[in-house]
Design a protein around this motif. Structure first.
Motif, PDB file in Angstrom:
ATOM      1  N   ILE A 284       4.932  -0.095  70.995  1.00 58.03           N
ATOM      2  CA  ILE A 284       3.565  -0.614  71.130  1.00 58.03           C
ATOM      3  C   ILE A 284       2.612   0.314  70.360  1.00 58.03           C
ATOM      4  O   ILE A 284       1.712  -0.138  69.643  1.00 58.03           O
TER       5      ILE A 284
ATOM      6  N   VAL B 185      -1.289  -5.956  71.247  1.00 56.56           N
ATOM      7  CA  VAL B 185       0.000  -5.964  70.554  1.00 56.56           C
ATOM      8  C   VAL B 185       0.883  -7.078  71.108  1.00 56.56           C
ATOM      9  O   VAL B 185       0.940  -7.290  72.319  1.00 56.56           O
TER      10      VAL B 185
ATOM     11  N   ALA C 212      -3.454   1.139  72.490  1.00 55.40           N
ATOM     12  CA  ALA C 212      -2.833  -0.168  72.225  1.00 55.40           C
ATOM     13  C   ALA C 212      -2.073  -0.615  73.463  1.00 55.40           C
ATOM     14  O   ALA C 212      -1.482   0.205  74.164  1.00 55.40           O
TER      15      ALA C 212
ATOM     16  N   THR D  82       0.322  -4.074  75.427  1.00 58.69           N
ATOM     17  CA  THR D  82       1.039  -5.341  75.276  1.00 58.69           C
ATOM     18  C   THR D  82       0.208  -6.469  75.865  1.00 58.69           C
ATOM     19  O   THR D  82      -0.033  -6.504  77.066  1.00 58.69           O
TER      20      THR D  82
ATOM     21  N   LYS E  62      -1.955  -1.494  63.101  1.00 56.34           N
ATOM     22  CA  LYS E  62      -3.143  -2.340  63.276  1.00 56.34           C
ATOM     23  C   LYS E  62      -4.410  -1.495  63.086  1.00 56.34           C
ATOM     24  O   LYS E  62      -5.403  -1.969  62.542  1.00 56.34           O
TER      25      LYS E  62
ATOM     26  N   THR F 199       2.972  -0.147  66.542  1.00 57.50           N
ATOM     27  CA  THR F 199       2.309  -1.392  66.119  1.00 57.50           C
ATOM     28  C   THR F 199       0.795  -1.161  66.143  1.00 57.50           C
ATOM     29  O   THR F 199       0.073  -1.578  65.230  1.00 57.50           O
ATOM     30  N   GLY F 200       0.327  -0.464  67.174  1.00 54.02           N
ATOM     31  CA  GLY F 200      -1.091  -0.117  67.273  1.00 54.02           C
ATOM     32  C   GLY F 200      -1.545   0.718  66.081  1.00 54.02           C
ATOM     33  O   GLY F 200      -2.634   0.517  65.532  1.00 54.02           O
TER      34      GLY F 200
ATOM     35  N   ALA G 241       6.336  -5.957  68.232  1.00 55.29           N
ATOM     36  CA  ALA G 241       6.516  -4.515  68.453  1.00 55.29           C
ATOM     37  C   ALA G 241       7.993  -4.134  68.460  1.00 55.29           C
ATOM     38  O   ALA G 241       8.370  -3.090  67.909  1.00 55.29           O
TER      39      ALA G 241
END
Ligand code: KG4
Ligand code: ZN
Length: 345
Positions: A319, A114, A82, A84, A326, A322-323, A119
């Motif tokens: 990050i 992301v 992942a 940014t 997802k 958040t990855g 994040a």
């Protein structure tokens, strides 16, 4: 027979501003979190985009190697990477994005893009290896996201259902700290230094005007100008004014910034009738803001969520988490992706 859960291991890469960072998260738990700062900007009083991109270029491979090593895994153990996509400095974002695309292609693993601001908020869901400190906000919650580039109040209904309900119309709160610091001759970034000196000062010694901005929006540029005039006027009369009053000056400007932030956060909490309150972003490392929220926990019955210090300022653990969320939704991107300096939530 008990079936063990398949493990999901994500590498996160962050390069939106002046920190080159990589982190590994496995099933939501942190395995490593490496951040390389860039001292090169100190001499210039702010981030120089060109120098930031060059430093990212130098740092990214060693930082990723170190993150894998510290996590005790090989790159073959990764399920996805992942990065940014934005918002941030384009030249900086390009380094992380290009590296990640090549890495994903070389390893034949999926790519996850992301949003940096999202994040910062999802950093609250990073779990520690030993299961300690795992108190997470429950939905819906309000998040005050305060960084060097942003100041927002976000209504968070779910992991990826977020709405900005208030934001700054000019400077960010972190910028207000950094610009005030610059005015009194402190090096960049001045926020942490103001915090440090404020701890020894009197927050009520000097008074600065509060902006009068409607709704849930913020403004900090008037405060910066008022602070500049105040300092110039005092130094005009007493050349050593800053040196002799450094602690009180820092405590006073810090408490004004915190009062401005808190008054809008309280308004948002009252209007939405939400008592789950979180903070995120670099300025959430500020000890005065943390204390003010703790007080509000007692006064207003809020449940307050403050990230661990290392998850407040820019980092790649946020990050990677958040990855991870997802990944659970199969939300992947492909090699056509490119960075976006103004990527909105
Ligand atoms: O989130 P962040 O690391 O980077 C951005 O995305 O902008 O935030 C950096 C900002 C800087 O303005 C820095 O001065 C501020 O966060 N900051 C602080 C503190 N630590 C970092 N401001 C006040 N007190 C602190 N302890
Ligand atoms: Zn940030």
């Amino acid at each position: 027979m008990i079936m063990s859960q398949p493990s999901i291991t994500i590498l996160g890469i962050e390069s939106s501003c002046d920190e080159t960072a990589a982190a590994v998260i496995q099933n939501g738990k942190i395995l490593s979190n490496i951040v390389a700062g860039q001292d090169v900007h100190k001499a210039y009083g702010g981030v120089v985009p060109e120098l930031a991109s060059r430093a990212h270029q130098q740092n990214i491979v060693p930082v990723v190697s170190q993150a894998l090593k510290a996590a005790g895994i090989s790159k073959n153990d990764l399920d996805a990477v992942a990065f940014t996509k934005g918002p941030g400095l384009l030249g900086s974002l390009l380094v992380g994005t290009s590296f990640t695309k090549s890495f994903a292609m070389g390893m034949n693993i999926p790519l996850i893009e992301v949003n940096h601001m999202q994040a910062h908020i999802l950093a609250h869901f990073i779990e520690e290896k030993n299961n300690s400190e795992n108190k997470k906000p429950s939905f819906p919650f309000l998040c005050l996201t305060v960084s060097g580039g942003h100041t927002q109040i976000v209504l968070v209904k779910d992991f990826f259902d977020m709405k900005v309900i208030g934001e700054t119309i000019d400077d960010a709160a972190g910028e207000a700290f950094d610009k005030a610091a610059k005015i009194i001759g402190l090096p960049y970034p001045g926020g942490p230094l103001i915090d440090k000196y404020a701890q020894q000062g009197n927050p009520n010694k000097y008074k600065f005007p509060h902006p009068n901005i409607p709704k849930l929006d913020f403004s900090f540029s008037g405060l910066k100008t008022a602070f500049l005039y105040f300092i110039n006027e005092r130094v005009g009369k007493e050349p050593d004014f800053i040196e002799y009053n450094k602690f009180d000056i820092c405590a006073s400007i810090q408490s004004t910034i915190i009062e401005v932030l808190l008054s809008k956060l309280k308004k948002a909490a009252a209007e939405s009738e939400i008592k789950e309150i979180a903070i995120a972003g670099g300025v959430s490392a500020n000890s005065g803001l943390r204390r003010a929220l703790e007080l509000e926990r007692e006064k207003s019955g809020w449940n307050v969520y403050i990230p661990k210090f290392e998850y407040c300022t820019d980092n790649a653990a946020m990050i990677a988490i958040t990855g991870y969320y997802k990944f659970l939704k199969n939300d992947f991107t492909d090699q056509r992706t490119s960075p976006s300096a103004k990527y909105s939530m």
